[in-house]
Design a protein around this motif. Structure first.
Motif, PDB file in Angstrom:
ATOM      1  N   ARG A  47     -26.790  14.442 -28.537  1.00 24.61           N
ATOM      2  CA  ARG A  47     -27.050  15.022 -29.856  1.00 24.61           C
ATOM      3  C   ARG A  47     -28.540  15.208 -30.086  1.00 24.61           C
ATOM      4  O   ARG A  47     -28.962  16.195 -30.705  1.00 24.61           O
ATOM      5  CB  ARG A  47     -26.447  14.123 -30.925  1.00 24.61           C
ATOM      6  N   TRP A  48     -29.359  14.281 -29.602  1.00 22.91           N
ATOM      7  CA  TRP A  48     -30.807  14.452 -29.703  1.00 22.91           C
ATOM      8  C   TRP A  48     -31.259  15.700 -28.949  1.00 22.91           C
ATOM      9  O   TRP A  48     -32.081  16.468 -29.439  1.00 22.91           O
ATOM     10  CB  TRP A  48     -31.519  13.231 -29.130  1.00 22.91           C
ATOM     11  N   THR A  95     -25.359   9.874 -28.100  1.00 22.03           N
ATOM     12  CA  THR A  95     -26.518   9.994 -28.988  1.00 22.03           C
ATOM     13  C   THR A  95     -27.619  10.822 -28.328  1.00 22.03           C
ATOM     14  O   THR A  95     -28.255  11.664 -28.971  1.00 22.03           O
ATOM     15  CB  THR A  95     -27.053   8.601 -29.344  1.00 22.03           C
ATOM     16  N   ARG A 116     -39.324   7.823 -33.440  1.00 23.25           N
ATOM     17  CA  ARG A 116     -39.427   9.211 -32.994  1.00 23.25           C
ATOM     18  C   ARG A 116     -39.976   9.332 -31.577  1.00 23.25           C
ATOM     19  O   ARG A 116     -39.617  10.238 -30.831  1.00 23.25           O
ATOM     20  CB  ARG A 116     -40.299  10.002 -33.964  1.00 23.25           C
ATOM     21  N   ILE A 152     -37.061   8.946 -29.202  1.00 16.94           N
ATOM     22  CA  ILE A 152     -36.225  10.146 -29.174  1.00 16.94           C
ATOM     23  C   ILE A 152     -36.888  11.227 -28.323  1.00 16.94           C
ATOM     24  O   ILE A 152     -36.243  11.861 -27.477  1.00 16.94           O
ATOM     25  CB  ILE A 152     -35.982  10.658 -30.605  1.00 16.94           C
ATOM     26  N   LYS A 177     -30.344  18.789 -30.853  1.00 13.58           N
ATOM     27  CA  LYS A 177     -31.079  18.966 -32.101  1.00 13.58           C
ATOM     28  C   LYS A 177     -32.556  19.269 -31.878  1.00 13.58           C
ATOM     29  O   LYS A 177     -33.126  20.142 -32.548  1.00 13.58           O
ATOM     30  CB  LYS A 177     -30.937  17.701 -32.962  1.00 13.58           C
ATOM     31  N   TYR A 228     -37.630  13.754 -38.395  1.00 12.20           N
ATOM     32  CA  TYR A 228     -36.755  12.735 -37.826  1.00 12.20           C
ATOM     33  C   TYR A 228     -36.097  11.915 -38.940  1.00 12.20           C
ATOM     34  O   TYR A 228     -35.842  10.724 -38.767  1.00 12.20           O
ATOM     35  CB  TYR A 228     -37.540  11.808 -36.897  1.00 12.20           C
ATOM     36  N   LYS A 229     -35.827  12.532 -40.043  1.00  9.83           N
ATOM     37  CA  LYS A 229     -35.194  11.836 -41.152  1.00  9.83           C
ATOM     38  C   LYS A 229     -33.788  11.371 -40.767  1.00  9.83           C
ATOM     39  O   LYS A 229     -33.078  12.033 -40.017  1.00  9.83           O
ATOM     40  CB  LYS A 229     -35.122  12.755 -42.374  1.00  9.83           C
ATOM     41  N   ARG A 230     -33.416  10.205 -41.296  1.00 18.88           N
ATOM     42  CA  ARG A 230     -32.099   9.605 -41.077  1.00 18.88           C
ATOM     43  C   ARG A 230     -31.882   9.162 -39.644  1.00 18.88           C
ATOM     44  O   ARG A 230     -30.749   8.946 -39.216  1.00 18.88           O
ATOM     45  CB  ARG A 230     -30.985  10.563 -41.498  1.00 18.88           C
ATOM     46  N   HIS A 231     -32.955   9.023 -38.877  1.00 14.71           N
ATOM     47  CA  HIS A 231     -32.866   8.477 -37.526  1.00 14.71           C
ATOM     48  C   HIS A 231     -33.482   7.085 -37.530  1.00 14.71           C
ATOM     49  O   HIS A 231     -34.645   6.910 -37.897  1.00 14.71           O
ATOM     50  CB  HIS A 231     -33.601   9.371 -36.516  1.00 14.71           C
ATOM     51  N   ARG A 232     -32.706   6.099 -37.119  1.00 14.92           N
ATOM     52  CA  ARG A 232     -33.188   4.720 -37.109  1.00 14.92           C
ATOM     53  C   ARG A 232     -34.094   4.440 -35.906  1.00 14.92           C
ATOM     54  O   ARG A 232     -34.909   3.532 -35.944  1.00 14.92           O
ATOM     55  CB  ARG A 232     -31.998   3.757 -37.095  1.00 14.92           C
ATOM     56  N   VAL A 233     -33.917   5.203 -34.857  1.00 19.34           N
ATOM     57  CA  VAL A 233     -34.695   5.003 -33.637  1.00 19.34           C
ATOM     58  C   VAL A 233     -36.079   5.629 -33.823  1.00 19.34           C
ATOM     59  O   VAL A 233     -36.197   6.704 -34.426  1.00 19.34           O
ATOM     60  CB  VAL A 233     -33.972   5.626 -32.425  1.00 19.34           C
TER      61      VAL A 233
END
Length: 217
Positions: A54-55, A51, A16, A19, A58, A9-14
């Motif tokens: 996109r989650w 968003t 995990r 998500i 991914k 979950y790199k570069r995700h501010r929310v």
């Protein structure tokens, strides 16, 4: 639910966990991205539907693969059925097999509804399951019997529409998803091919076996 720690979950501010929960909601229930957005907003979480989309793109496939590795041992009774799907005006058939507990064993999207397509489904089932069923139940489509004879299978085959309700009921979530999406636009990455495998894996993981449901009642 799939452990969030097994994915990157790199570069995700929310967080995990959030998500994973948002993706789980989308694939577990016949909800649109906007509905999931509103559900999170009701809990004070501001995330756009784009968003969430996109989650899902991914992480959805990774969740499905993890759930497939953890799946329970399938039953020895196969229900086979096919359902008509129109994608961009082109007719396709989704071939599916479920066991006596409603767990989806395999499914494949094909343009034909004939013996060759039925044989392909049976070949995939035998290869992936690693065993032969005790019985095979289908509707009255003659392609199933022809495919069974071509493969040289000596299993008992029951062909009756009334006995195949288990497989026919498994198509309902797909129809609900189709109504929400207002039709399937592509058989590729954003169409049936990826959505069907993720949705059924998540749903089947939370499905209770028929024997346990009978006892609980």
């Amino acid at each position: 639910m799939v452990k969030a720690s097994c994915l990157s979950y790199k570069r995700h501010r929310v967080p995990r966990e959030l998500i994973a929960h948002a993706v789980w909601l989308y694939f577990r229930f016949p909800l649109s991205f906007r509905v999931v957005e509103e559900m999170l907003l009701a809990r004070g979480i501001v995330v756009s539907y784009e968003t969430i989309r996109r989650w899902s793109l991914k992480f959805g496939a990774a969740y499905a693969r993890s759930l497939r590795r953890r799946k329970a041992w399938p039953g020895d009774l196969w229900h086979l059925d096919e359902v008509r799907i129109v994608i961009r005006g082109k007719l396709n058939w989704l071939w599916r097999s479920v066991d006596q507990d409603g767990y989806v064993l395999d499914e494949i999207l094909q343009p034909r509804r004939n013996t060759k397509a039925a044989k392909r489904l049976l070949t995939r089932l035998l290869k992936r399951q690693g065993l032969r069923p005790s019985r095979m139940i289908t509707d009255k489509l003659k392609s199933y019997g022809a495919a069974r004879r071509k493969l040289g299978l000596s299993i008992r085959h029951l062909s009756h529409k009334g006995l195949n309700n288990r497989a026919e009921n498994s198509h309902r979530p797909l129809r609900k998803r189709q109504r929400i999406m207002q039709k399937f636009r592509s058989p590729g990455r954003w169409g049936v091919t990826i959505r069907k495998c993720i949705y059924v894996r998540v749903k089947c993981t939370h499905a209770e076996p028929a024997a346990l449901r009978f006892v609980s009642q």
